[in-house]
Design a protein around this motif. Structure first.
Motif, PDB file in Angstrom:
ATOM      1  N   SER A 168     -24.875  33.656   1.848  1.00 48.01           N
ATOM      2  CA  SER A 168     -26.152  33.074   1.461  1.00 48.01           C
ATOM      3  C   SER A 168     -26.025  32.235   0.190  1.00 48.01           C
ATOM      4  N   HIS A 169     -24.827  32.199  -0.374  1.00 49.28           N
ATOM      5  CA  HIS A 169     -24.561  31.291  -1.495  1.00 49.28           C
ATOM      6  C   HIS A 169     -23.043  31.097  -1.624  1.00 49.28           C
ATOM      7  N   THR A 170     -22.652  30.031  -2.283  1.00 54.51           N
ATOM      8  CA  THR A 170     -21.209  29.765  -2.425  1.00 54.51           C
ATOM      9  C   THR A 170     -20.592  30.637  -3.524  1.00 54.51           C
ATOM     10  N   SER A 171     -21.409  31.448  -4.196  1.00 59.25           N
ATOM     11  CA  SER A 171     -20.864  32.321  -5.242  1.00 59.25           C
ATOM     12  C   SER A 171     -19.846  33.306  -4.675  1.00 59.25           C
ATOM     13  N   THR A 172     -19.833  33.491  -3.328  1.00 61.90           N
ATOM     14  CA  THR A 172     -18.840  34.368  -2.686  1.00 61.90           C
ATOM     15  C   THR A 172     -17.411  33.976  -3.074  1.00 61.90           C
ATOM     16  N   TYR A 194     -26.262  29.874   4.273  1.00 59.47           N
ATOM     17  CA  TYR A 194     -27.289  30.156   5.297  1.00 59.47           C
ATOM     18  C   TYR A 194     -28.315  31.146   4.795  1.00 59.47           C
ATOM     19  N   ARG A 195     -29.575  30.851   5.037  1.00 60.51           N
ATOM     20  CA  ARG A 195     -30.658  31.795   4.710  1.00 60.51           C
ATOM     21  C   ARG A 195     -31.743  31.666   5.763  1.00 60.51           C
ATOM     22  N   PRO A 196     -32.271  32.813   6.208  1.00 60.54           N
ATOM     23  CA  PRO A 196     -33.293  32.725   7.258  1.00 60.54           C
ATOM     24  C   PRO A 196     -34.628  32.221   6.713  1.00 60.54           C
ATOM     25  N   ASN A 208     -26.372  23.103   1.761  1.00 60.83           N
ATOM     26  CA  ASN A 208     -25.075  23.009   1.085  1.00 60.83           C
ATOM     27  C   ASN A 208     -25.202  23.313  -0.398  1.00 60.83           C
ATOM     28  N   GLN A 209     -24.233  24.055  -0.871  1.00 62.12           N
ATOM     29  CA  GLN A 209     -24.207  24.345  -2.308  1.00 62.12           C
ATOM     30  C   GLN A 209     -22.845  23.965  -2.869  1.00 62.12           C
ATOM     31  N   ILE A 210     -22.807  23.901  -4.180  1.00 59.75           N
ATOM     32  CA  ILE A 210     -21.509  23.737  -4.821  1.00 59.75           C
ATOM     33  C   ILE A 210     -21.460  24.744  -5.969  1.00 59.75           C
ATOM     34  N   GLU A 211     -20.395  25.507  -5.987  1.00 60.00           N
ATOM     35  CA  GLU A 211     -20.228  26.553  -6.986  1.00 60.00           C
ATOM     36  C   GLU A 211     -19.133  26.094  -7.940  1.00 60.00           C
ATOM     37  N   GLY A 212     -19.313  26.385  -9.208  1.00 61.45           N
ATOM     38  CA  GLY A 212     -18.246  26.061 -10.155  1.00 61.45           C
ATOM     39  C   GLY A 212     -18.049  27.241 -11.083  1.00 61.45           C
ATOM     40  N   PHE A 251     -25.256  37.925 -11.603  1.00 53.80           N
ATOM     41  CA  PHE A 251     -23.813  37.716 -11.823  1.00 53.80           C
ATOM     42  C   PHE A 251     -23.477  36.996 -13.117  1.00 53.80           C
ATOM     43  N   THR A 252     -24.502  36.626 -13.885  1.00 48.54           N
ATOM     44  CA  THR A 252     -24.227  35.974 -15.171  1.00 48.54           C
ATOM     45  C   THR A 252     -25.091  36.602 -16.256  1.00 48.54           C
ATOM     46  N   GLU A 253     -24.556  36.618 -17.467  1.00 46.81           N
ATOM     47  CA  GLU A 253     -25.305  37.143 -18.610  1.00 46.81           C
ATOM     48  C   GLU A 253     -24.749  36.525 -19.883  1.00 46.81           C
ATOM     49  N   LEU A 289     -30.051  23.339 -11.255  1.00 47.85           N
ATOM     50  CA  LEU A 289     -29.006  24.338 -11.004  1.00 47.85           C
ATOM     51  C   LEU A 289     -29.216  25.618 -11.786  1.00 47.85           C
ATOM     52  N   GLY A 290     -28.446  26.651 -11.391  1.00 39.44           N
ATOM     53  CA  GLY A 290     -28.433  27.912 -12.116  1.00 39.44           C
ATOM     54  C   GLY A 290     -27.043  28.109 -12.705  1.00 39.44           C
ATOM     55  N   CYS A 291     -26.982  28.818 -13.837  1.00 38.02           N
ATOM     56  CA  CYS A 291     -25.662  28.979 -14.461  1.00 38.02           C
ATOM     57  C   CYS A 291     -25.676  30.135 -15.461  1.00 38.02           C
ATOM     58  N   GLY A 292     -24.556  30.394 -16.041  1.00 36.10           N
ATOM     59  CA  GLY A 292     -24.499  31.419 -17.079  1.00 36.10           C
ATOM     60  C   GLY A 292     -23.067  31.828 -17.364  1.00 36.10           C
ATOM     61  N   PHE A 312     -17.564  30.956 -17.417  1.00 34.04           N
ATOM     62  CA  PHE A 312     -18.920  30.529 -17.068  1.00 34.04           C
ATOM     63  C   PHE A 312     -18.947  30.161 -15.596  1.00 34.04           C
ATOM     64  N   ALA A 313     -20.165  30.190 -15.037  1.00 26.65           N
ATOM     65  CA  ALA A 313     -20.315  29.845 -13.618  1.00 26.65           C
ATOM     66  C   ALA A 313     -21.609  29.072 -13.450  1.00 26.65           C
ATOM     67  N   PHE A 314     -21.642  28.255 -12.418  1.00 22.92           N
ATOM     68  CA  PHE A 314     -22.891  27.545 -12.108  1.00 22.92           C
ATOM     69  C   PHE A 314     -22.936  27.282 -10.612  1.00 22.92           C
ATOM     70  N   GLY A 315     -24.145  27.104 -10.106  1.00 26.99           N
ATOM     71  CA  GLY A 315     -24.288  26.803  -8.683  1.00 26.99           C
ATOM     72  C   GLY A 315     -25.444  25.855  -8.485  1.00 26.99           C
TER      73      GLY A 315
HETATM   74  N1  DAH Z   1     -25.812  31.663  -6.338  1.00 27.03           N
HETATM   75  C1  DAH Z   1     -27.041  31.152  -6.885  1.00 27.03           C
HETATM   76  C2  DAH Z   1     -27.997  30.783  -5.769  1.00 27.03           C
HETATM   77  O1  DAH Z   1     -27.595  30.689  -4.668  1.00 27.03           O
HETATM   78  C3  DAH Z   1     -26.763  29.946  -7.714  1.00 27.03           C
HETATM   79  C4  DAH Z   1     -26.043  30.289  -8.959  1.00 27.03           C
HETATM   80  C5  DAH Z   1     -26.758  30.609 -10.112  1.00 27.03           C
HETATM   81  C6  DAH Z   1     -24.685  30.323  -9.004  1.00 27.03           C
HETATM   82  C7  DAH Z   1     -26.116  30.934 -11.273  1.00 27.03           C
HETATM   83  C8  DAH Z   1     -24.005  30.661 -10.165  1.00 27.03           C
HETATM   84  C9  DAH Z   1     -24.744  30.957 -11.302  1.00 27.03           C
HETATM   85  O2  DAH Z   1     -22.687  30.693 -10.252  1.00 27.03           O
HETATM   86  O3  DAH Z   1     -24.088  31.299 -12.459  1.00 27.03           O
HETATM   87  O4  DAH Z   1     -29.142  30.580  -6.020  1.00 27.03           O
END
Ligand code: DAH
Length: 347
Positions: A168-172, A194-196, A208-212, A251-253, A289-292, A312-315
């Protein structure tokens, strides 16, 4: 006999002059050279003639038969020549050409920018288990934040990582990389999720997402800000501003949501004119985007020592980014394969 031959010959030449196409020629060939023809009737009369005349009449009939065959062949050649005449001066028609899908080109552009910043592109699997989609990301079973990520579960036998699902997100990808690669690393990972969700102008059950994410010894929040600002300025325009708002992600703080300054109503006069910007609704900022900073629980789950490493991570959603960049107001355009839409983004 003489008269008969002349009659057949004259009639043949008349019919031959009327031939218009190949099938017409075939009809005449059958009429004069086929099995049941007047010519063959004459041939069959030869044995009834006086023996001294048989040879010469036979030759006359053969000459006529050959003449008919030759003339027909000439006629057919002339017709097919005409039919296949190519006008070399005729302007060429452009063959229809495919183009790169707008989502693919936006995806490539985003990856290009991050690659220039030193990131590696990793492609994750669209099927993940619960561990990669949830547990490793500090979202334990029964945790309320699982509700946010409503999920398609798959009806295949569960492995040790729990049930299989469509991620349900590329954070996997964080779990895959952190468990298998020794830090330091900087990874960018685009892909489908994918999300219902009910499909409407801004939602799709697949998008589509992009994770970093970056993991190293001395990583801090200002690295995150710097990387995202660099990306936004490169992707949108050099005068774009970013705004970080405190938020919660398991997953972020600390976590943040990031807004970019609205590129549509930069021109404040438009707002002064009383029109509200349809993109930012007059707020001047758009959430992108979301991040942390990667949560220590995530590091622990993946076997990385949080006392030695930080990250750090962001999506972000690629569809949304593309919609903003090209002022596309309905996500369904991306997936309906309407050539009139796709052709507007020739690459
Ligand atoms: N996985 C989150 C989503 O699908 C997006 C996201 C938020 C990814 C914060 C991250 C993050 O890596 O740090 O909504």
């Amino acid at each position: 006999m003489e008269k008969e031959i002349e009659r057949i010959k004259n009639r043949f030449y008349r019919d031959c002059a009327d031939i218009k196409d190949i099938s017409g020629a075939e009809e005449i060939r059958i009429r004069y050279l086929g099995r049941k023809t007047e010519l063959n009737t004459l041939f069959s009369k030869i044995p009834t003639l006086p023996a001294s005349q048989r040879g010469s009449w036979g030759r006359r009939l053969n000459v006529l038969k050959e003449e008919i065959a030759r003339r027909l062949e000439e006629k057919i050649n002339a017709i097919s020549d005409k039919e296949s005449k190519i006008d070399l001066t005729f302007p060429a028609r452009r063959p229809p050409k495919g183009s790169i899908h707008v989502l693919s080109s936006v995806n490539r552009k985003i990856c290009e920018i991050f690659k220039n910043l030193g990131f590696s592109v990793v492609e994750g699997d669209e099927i993940a288990d619960e561990w990669h989609n949830f547990e490793s990301l500090n979202i334990p079973a029964e945790h309320p934040s699982r509700d946010v990520f409503d999920t398609f579960y798959l009806d295949i036998p569960a492995g040790s990582g729990g049930k299989y699902l469509l991620r349900s997100h590329t954070s996997t990808v964080q779990g895959w990389v952190m468990k298998n690669v020794k830090p330091p690393f900087a990874v960018i990972s685009p892909g489908r999720v994918y999300r219902p969700d009910e499909v409407d102008a801004t939602h799709s059950f697949m998008f589509n997402q992009i994770e970093g994410f970056v993991v190293d010894k001395e990583i801090n929040f200002s690295h995150l800000k710097g990387v995202l600002l660099e990306f936004a300025r490169e992707f949108y325009s050099p005068d774009i501003e970013l705004r970080f708002r405190p938020h919660f992600f398991p997953f972020t703080e600390p976590s943040a949501e990031v807004d970019i300054s609205c590129m549509m109503c930069k021109d404040k006069e438009t707002q002064a004119g009383g029109k509200t910007c349809s993109v930012c609704k007059g707020k001047g900022w758009i959430e992108v985007l979301g991040c942390g900073m990667i949560h220590p629980h995530v590091f622990n789950a993946c076997g990385i020592d949080p006392s030695r490493y930080r990250g750090f991570a962001f999506g972000m959603g690629i569809d949304r980014i593309a919609m903003l960049k090209y002022s596309i107001n309905d996500i369904r355009f991306f997936y309906s394969n309407d050539i009139r839409f796709l052709n507007q983004f020739p690459v």
